[in-house]
Motif scaffolding. Structure first.
Motif, short mmCIF file in Angstrom:
data_model
loop_
_atom_site.label_atom_id
_atom_site.label_comp_id
_atom_site.label_asym_id
_atom_site.label_seq_id
_atom_site.Cartn_x
_atom_site.Cartn_y
_atom_site.Cartn_z
N VAL A 93 0.87 -1.18 0.00
CA VAL A 93 0.00 0.00 0.00
C VAL A 93 0.91 1.23 0.00
CG1 VAL A 93 -2.01 -0.99 1.18
CG2 VAL A 93 -0.14 -0.01 2.54
N GLY A 94 0.32 2.34 -0.39
CA GLY A 94 1.02 3.61 -0.24
C GLY A 94 1.89 4.01 -1.40
N SER A 95 1.77 3.31 -2.53
CA SER A 95 2.58 3.66 -3.69
C SER A 95 1.80 4.62 -4.58
CB SER A 95 2.91 2.40 -4.46
OG SER A 95 3.96 2.64 -5.34
N ASP A 98 7.30 12.57 -3.67
CA ASP A 98 8.04 11.35 -3.42
C ASP A 98 7.09 10.18 -3.55
OD1 ASP A 98 9.40 9.17 -2.49
OD2 ASP A 98 10.43 10.27 -0.91
N ALA A 99 7.28 9.44 -4.64
CA ALA A 99 6.32 8.40 -4.99
C ALA A 99 6.41 7.18 -4.08
CB ALA A 99 6.53 7.98 -6.44
N THR A 100 7.46 7.08 -3.27
CA THR A 100 7.66 5.85 -2.51
C THR A 100 7.58 6.05 -1.00
OG1 THR A 100 10.02 6.26 -2.52
CG2 THR A 100 9.16 4.83 -4.23
N ARG A 116 -2.09 -2.69 -12.40
CA ARG A 116 -2.00 -2.57 -10.95
C ARG A 116 -0.56 -2.48 -10.46
NH1 ARG A 116 -6.54 -1.23 -8.41
NH2 ARG A 116 -5.96 -1.23 -6.24
N CYS A 117 0.38 -2.58 -11.38
CA CYS A 117 1.79 -2.69 -10.99
C CYS A 117 2.40 -1.31 -10.76
CB CYS A 117 2.56 -3.45 -12.06
SG CYS A 117 4.30 -3.62 -11.62
N SER A 118 2.75 -1.04 -9.51
CA SER A 118 3.27 0.29 -9.18
C SER A 118 4.75 0.42 -9.52
CB SER A 118 3.05 0.59 -7.70
OG SER A 118 3.87 -0.25 -6.92
N THR A 119 5.38 -0.66 -9.99
CA THR A 119 6.80 -0.59 -10.37
C THR A 119 6.98 0.10 -11.71
OG1 THR A 119 7.15 -2.65 -9.16
CG2 THR A 119 8.87 -2.02 -10.71
N ILE A 120 5.97 -0.06 -12.59
CA ILE A 120 6.10 0.49 -13.94
C ILE A 120 6.16 2.01 -13.88
CG2 ILE A 120 5.01 0.67 -16.22
CD1 ILE A 120 3.77 -2.09 -15.71
N GLY A 121 7.16 2.56 -14.55
CA GLY A 121 7.33 4.01 -14.57
C GLY A 121 8.23 4.52 -13.46
#
Ligand code: BT5
Length: 290
Positions: free
Chosen positions: A130-132, A142-144, A227-232
């Motif tokens: 959560v929180g991404s 800050d995206a992370t 749904r993948c928060s890693t992309i980008g």
């Protein structure tokens, strides 16, 4: 690791079990305590257990993550289960077997939404967080900053070609911040939801969702990407010491589940497995943005 009394009784009552009747996942073995639901189900699979068998435990004495890391959970506070899948090579060729992890992850996303009203995001390859800040929400500085791990998924092949996919979901407990630079902190569903979250409802909901997601692999792959928060994200991929870290920007997850990364020299690399750290800071471009 904290331990406590092992709760008596199963996670699923007969009434809850009845809701799984007619699904692929109607056969649920429930244990108060075991070593690791994955290890035990791999053993059952190699002994001929049928597709769809589910093993759920209140407590694991040797819960595992990838690369033989530990999965921590005190008794009765997490959802700890594994499912046995026997897709044919035509249904799911070995190169696409990561989609089994994607399907279980997406099933947990649905269950967390339906049962806890919590929106989980997927961190490649096997974390639910959560929180991404997601693609399209690139307004945050800050995206992370608030990323926390709620669940992890572990897939293992058996000697006879089956797949055991296990999931550990923090329901009412999460470990203290752990070692590892950049490793996301942890939280649990109840902390995010602000109310009790029944483990039995989570399990039934996840298994029913998985029953729907098991098969339409094009859909699974598309939903995973959404749904993948890693992309980008600017990322570092580490390979458990087997090769140097890869630093770059995650551009996409391809049809085979590999993470497509633009490295610092501008080259494109596809990564099948590794540990990803999301760099702190704003999102970079994804393939969709270009
Ligand atoms: C995973 O591995 O995230 C996969 C975890 C799968 C656990 C389930 S439980 C049911 C089934 N039976 C098993 O034996 N395993 C599966 P990985 O990406 O390697 O992450 C492991 C790392 O997550 C650890 O090294 C810790 O840093 C961290 N961790 C351990 N326990 C955690 C927890 N409860 N919540 C959040 N992070 C945790």
């Amino acid at each position: 690791m904290p331990t406590g009394p092992v709760p008596a009784g199963p996670v699923l009552s007969d009434v809850k079990l009845a809701r799984l009747a007619g699904s692929r996942f109607a056969q649920v073995v429930q244990l108060a305590e075991t070593t690791s639901t994955n290890s035990v189900l791999v053993g059952k699979a190699e002994g001929g257990a049928p597709e769809g068998m589910v093993l759920v435990a209140d407590y694991q004495t040797a819960g595992r993550g990838r690369f033989e890391r530990r999965w921590e959970s005190p008794a009765g506070k997490s959802l700890l289960f594994s499912v046995l899948l026997r897709p044919s090579r035509e249904e799911l060729p070995p190169a696409r077997r990561h989609l089994a992890v994607a399907a279980v992850s997406l099933a947990l996303v649905e269950a967390a939404r339906d049962v806890a009203n919590v929106e989980l995001q997927l961190k490649w390859p096997n974390d639910l967080i959560v929180g991404s800040v997601m693609a399209g929400d690139a307004t945050a500085g800050d995206a992370t900053a608030g990323e926390r791990k709620v669940a992890g998924v572990l897939a293992e092949a058996t000697s006879d070609g089956a797949i055991v996919v296990g999931a550990g979901v923090n329901v009412s407990w999460a470990p203290e911040p752990h070692e590892g630079p950049g490793a996301p902190a942890a939280t649990c569903l109840e902390a995010v939801a602000g109310r009790p979250v029944p483990r039995d409802e989570m399990l039934v909901s996840a298994l029913l969702a998985l029953d729907r997601l098991y098969g339409p692999w094009g859909l699974v792959s598309g939903l995973y990407r959404q749904r993948c928060s890693t992309i980008g994200r600017k990322i570092t991929v580490s390979f458990a010491g087997h090769q140097p870290d890869l630093v770059g920007t995650a551009l996409a997850v391809d049809e085979d589940g590999r993470l497509v990364v633009r490295d610092v020299d501008g080259g494109t690399v596809s990564v099948a497995a590794g540990d990803v750290t999301h760099a702190r800071g704003v999102r970079g471009p994804s393939l969709e943005d270009q």
